[in-house]
Structure formats: structure tokens, C-alpha cells
Write a protein that holds these residues in place. Structure first.
Motif, PDB file in Angstrom:
ATOM      1  N   GLY A  67       0.835  -1.187   0.000  1.00  0.00           N
ATOM      2  CA  GLY A  67       0.000   0.000   0.000  1.00  0.00           C
ATOM      3  C   GLY A  67       0.876   1.246   0.000  1.00  0.00           C
ATOM      4  N   SER A  68       0.697   2.092   0.991  1.00  0.00           N
ATOM      5  CA  SER A  68       1.492   3.318   1.091  1.00  0.00           C
ATOM      6  C   SER A  68       2.736   3.136   1.960  1.00  0.00           C
ATOM      7  N   VAL A  69       3.036   1.893   2.317  1.00  0.00           N
ATOM      8  CA  VAL A  69       4.207   1.597   3.152  1.00  0.00           C
ATOM      9  C   VAL A  69       5.317   1.055   2.255  1.00  0.00           C
ATOM     10  N   HIS A  70       6.479   1.698   2.340  1.00  0.00           N
ATOM     11  CA  HIS A  70       7.656   1.276   1.583  1.00  0.00           C
ATOM     12  C   HIS A  70       8.583   0.548   2.540  1.00  0.00           C
ATOM     13  N   LEU A  71       8.815  -0.730   2.285  1.00  0.00           N
ATOM     14  CA  LEU A  71       9.635  -1.569   3.161  1.00  0.00           C
ATOM     15  C   LEU A  71      11.009  -1.773   2.542  1.00  0.00           C
ATOM     16  N   VAL A  72      12.046  -1.378   3.254  1.00  0.00           N
ATOM     17  CA  VAL A  72      13.428  -1.596   2.825  1.00  0.00           C
ATOM     18  C   VAL A  72      14.048  -2.616   3.769  1.00  0.00           C
ATOM     19  N   TRP A  73      14.434  -3.756   3.231  1.00  0.00           N
ATOM     20  CA  TRP A  73      14.984  -4.841   4.049  1.00  0.00           C
ATOM     21  C   TRP A  73      16.494  -4.957   3.852  1.00  0.00           C
ATOM     22  N   VAL A  74      17.210  -5.162   4.949  1.00  0.00           N
ATOM     23  CA  VAL A  74      18.651  -5.429   4.919  1.00  0.00           C
ATOM     24  C   VAL A  74      18.918  -6.580   5.883  1.00  0.00           C
ATOM     25  N   PRO A  75      19.627  -7.626   5.448  1.00  0.00           N
ATOM     26  CA  PRO A  75      19.947  -8.739   6.362  1.00  0.00           C
ATOM     27  C   PRO A  75      20.803  -8.261   7.531  1.00  0.00           C
ATOM     28  N   SER A  76      20.657  -8.917   8.671  1.00  0.00           N
ATOM     29  CA  SER A  76      21.390  -8.511   9.881  1.00  0.00           C
ATOM     30  C   SER A  76      22.889  -8.427   9.639  1.00  0.00           C
ATOM     31  N   ALA A  77      23.459  -9.433   8.968  1.00  0.00           N
ATOM     32  CA  ALA A  77      24.903  -9.465   8.755  1.00  0.00           C
ATOM     33  C   ALA A  77      25.377  -8.284   7.924  1.00  0.00           C
ATOM     34  N   GLU A  78      24.530  -7.812   7.024  1.00  0.00           N
ATOM     35  CA  GLU A  78      24.932  -6.723   6.135  1.00  0.00           C
ATOM     36  C   GLU A  78      25.047  -5.392   6.865  1.00  0.00           C
ATOM     37  N   THR A  79      24.346  -5.242   7.981  1.00  0.00           N
ATOM     38  CA  THR A  79      24.396  -3.959   8.693  1.00  0.00           C
ATOM     39  C   THR A  79      25.768  -3.689   9.306  1.00  0.00           C
ATOM     40  N   PHE A  80      26.649  -4.669   9.304  1.00  0.00           N
ATOM     41  CA  PHE A  80      27.995  -4.470   9.838  1.00  0.00           C
ATOM     42  C   PHE A  80      29.038  -4.334   8.732  1.00  0.00           C
ATOM     43  N   THR A  81      28.603  -4.278   7.480  1.00  0.00           N
ATOM     44  CA  THR A  81      29.531  -4.144   6.366  1.00  0.00           C
ATOM     45  C   THR A  81      29.791  -2.675   6.052  1.00  0.00           C
ATOM     46  N   GLU A  82      30.949  -2.394   5.459  1.00  0.00           N
ATOM     47  CA  GLU A  82      31.276  -1.017   5.085  1.00  0.00           C
ATOM     48  C   GLU A  82      30.314  -0.501   4.014  1.00  0.00           C
ATOM     49  N   LYS A  83      29.840  -1.409   3.156  1.00  0.00           N
ATOM     50  CA  LYS A  83      28.903  -1.004   2.113  1.00  0.00           C
ATOM     51  C   LYS A  83      27.656  -0.369   2.728  1.00  0.00           C
ATOM     52  N   TRP A  84      27.100  -1.002   3.758  1.00  0.00           N
ATOM     53  CA  TRP A  84      25.923  -0.440   4.404  1.00  0.00           C
ATOM     54  C   TRP A  84      26.280   0.749   5.282  1.00  0.00           C
ATOM     55  N   LEU A  85      27.275   0.609   6.136  1.00  0.00           N
ATOM     56  CA  LEU A  85      27.616   1.661   7.088  1.00  0.00           C
ATOM     57  C   LEU A  85      28.020   2.962   6.399  1.00  0.00           C
ATOM     58  N   GLY A  86      28.574   2.859   5.199  1.00  0.00           N
ATOM     59  CA  GLY A  86      29.003   4.049   4.479  1.00  0.00           C
ATOM     60  C   GLY A  86      27.989   4.601   3.513  1.00  0.00           C
ATOM     61  N   SER A  87      26.792   4.030   3.495  1.00  0.00           N
ATOM     62  CA  SER A  87      25.786   4.432   2.511  1.00  0.00           C
ATOM     63  C   SER A  87      25.014   5.672   2.943  1.00  0.00           C
ATOM     64  N   GLU A  88      24.438   6.338   1.970  1.00  0.00           N
ATOM     65  CA  GLU A  88      23.603   7.517   2.232  1.00  0.00           C
ATOM     66  C   GLU A  88      22.405   7.156   3.107  1.00  0.00           C
TER      67      GLU A  88
END
Length: 226
Positions: A67-88
Motif C-alpha cells: 500500500g502506502s508503506v515502503h519496506l526496505v529490508w537489509v539482512p542482519s549481517a549486512e548492517t555491519f559491512t562497510e557497504k551499508w555503514l558508508g551508505s547515504e
């Protein structure tokens, strides 16, 4: 743990309703995610009547719309990567997000990655070139819509280049526009991206003529992103 104990009292009633309408009740979403964070204009109290609900979810799931809800999913392990931590997006959520479920173990480690800056520069350059190329093929409403998107991306690029502050929600970018941008500065930014001065001047005419945020066209617009 029961659904009730997992449900934060801060979860807005309207968000509950939108999830129910979309067939994904909060209780079901909360069982799937370790963290759920409201971000974007609603998290910053800047939402309009038609604004989406942007939710960042940590866990196993696919980025999607309910509906009007936009869901952005990221796996737990990815939240500790430089790719995620350095993202906008990580920087924005860390600074402005409202945690509705769980706690963050990555929030204090975000930074502005050179990769994120380079990606934004390529995106802005491509969109500037496309707007200049297709501007005469676009109806005024579509031209304004794309112009606003590019205008905001240029603002985001400048913030990322600064290397410190997080990128705020779009309504705050719109508020800051008039005080932060001039023709000379716009052309300088375009030239730093190897956009020629004629294209820079043409795109300035478009973005500077937008007096209020443009809504997406009612029909599917021709994509100018490359």
C-alpha cells in the motif's frame, strides 16, 4: 515473546492501519524483523497528506511496497559491512530514524563512504544529461517532476561531499533550496561533474523555475535516468 510485548507503543495508529490494508499486519512484520525503523519525511515530522511510510527492516525480506508503506529490508549481517555503514541511507536512518522495534548495534558506526559519493556523482551526472537531452519531449508536469528529483539529488551530493552531516528528508531539502543555491553555484557543480556549461544552464532554468514540490505525473513518465 508475544506480539504484544514486541509492539512498541510508539507505532503510529495510521501505520498499523496502512499495514493492515496492505495485508501485512504489524504483528506479522514484527515477527520477521529484528529492527524496524521509521525514516524519511514522517520520521522528521515533515510528511504531507500523501506521503509514504518508509520503514527500514533488519532481517530476511525483500524490499517492496505494501500500500502506502515502503519496506526496505537489509539482512542482519549486512548492517555491519562497510557497504551499508558508508551508505547515504544508513547515514540518514542513523541520524533521523525512529526505532519502532529493536535496538541498533550499527548506528554509531556509520560514515560517508567515498563509494557512496562516487555513486551519487554518477547518478546526478546521468540525470542532468538526460534532463537536458529530453527536456523538450517532456510535458511541463513531467519536466518539473524530473527537475525536482535532480535538484534534490544535487543537494544530497553536496551534503555527502561535505562528509559529515546526514542527508535529511526531501521536504527539508526543499526548504533549504532557495537559500543554498544560485545559478553560479549550480553551474559550478555541473562543471565539476563534466557537464558542459550549456547543459548546466538549461537544467538550471528548469530546476530554478520549480516553485513548489512537483507531484509524480498521473501517467507513467518516460524514464530519463540512465
Amino acid at each position: 515473546m508475544t506480539n504484544k510485548s514486541r509492539q512498541s507503543p510508539r507505532v503510529p495508529r495510521e501505520l498499523h492501519r496502512q499495514l493492515e490494508v496492505g495485508g501485512l499486519p504489524w504483528a506479522v512484520l514484527a515477527r520477521r524483523a529484528h529492527e524496524i525503523v521509521l525514516f524519511g519525511s514522517r520520521a522528521q515530522g515533515m510528511a504531507g497528506q500523501d506521503s509514504d511510510w518508509d520503514l527500514f527492516c533488519v532481517g530476511e525480506g525483500s524490499t517492496s511496497r505494501v500500500g502506502s508503506v515502503h519496506l526496505v529490508w537489509v539482512p542482519s549481517a549486512e548492517t555491519f559491512t562497510e557497504k551499508w555503514l558508508g551508505s547515504e541511507l544508513a547515514g540518514h536512518i542513523a541520524a533521523y530514524g525512529v526505532w519502532l522495534l529493536g535496538t541498533s548495534h550499527w548506528r554509531e558506526r556509520v560514515f560517508v563512504s567515498p563509494i557512496a559519493v562516487a555513486h551519487k556523482q554518477r547518478l546526478v551526472k546521468a540525470r542532468l544529461a538526460a534532463l537536458d537531452r529530453y527536456q523538450h519531449d517532456l510535458a511541463p508536469a513531467r519536466r518539473a517532476y524530473y527537475g525536482l528529483r535532480i535538484r534534490r539529488d544535487v543537494q544530497r551530493l553536496l551534503i555527502l561531499r561535505g562528509g559529515g552531516a546526514a542527508v535529511p528528508a526531501s521536504p527539508l531539502l526543499d526548504r533549504a533550496w532557495a537559500a543554498s543555491m544560485s545559478r553560479e553555484r549550480w553551474i559550478g557543480i555541473c562543471q565539476s561533474l563534466d557537464v558542459d556549461i550549456d547543459a548546466a544552464d538549461q537544467t538550471w532554468r528548469i530546476v530554478s523555475s520549480i516553485r513548489k514540490p512537483a507531484r509524480p505525473p498521473s501517467t507513467k513518465p518516460r524514464s530519463i535516468a540512465r
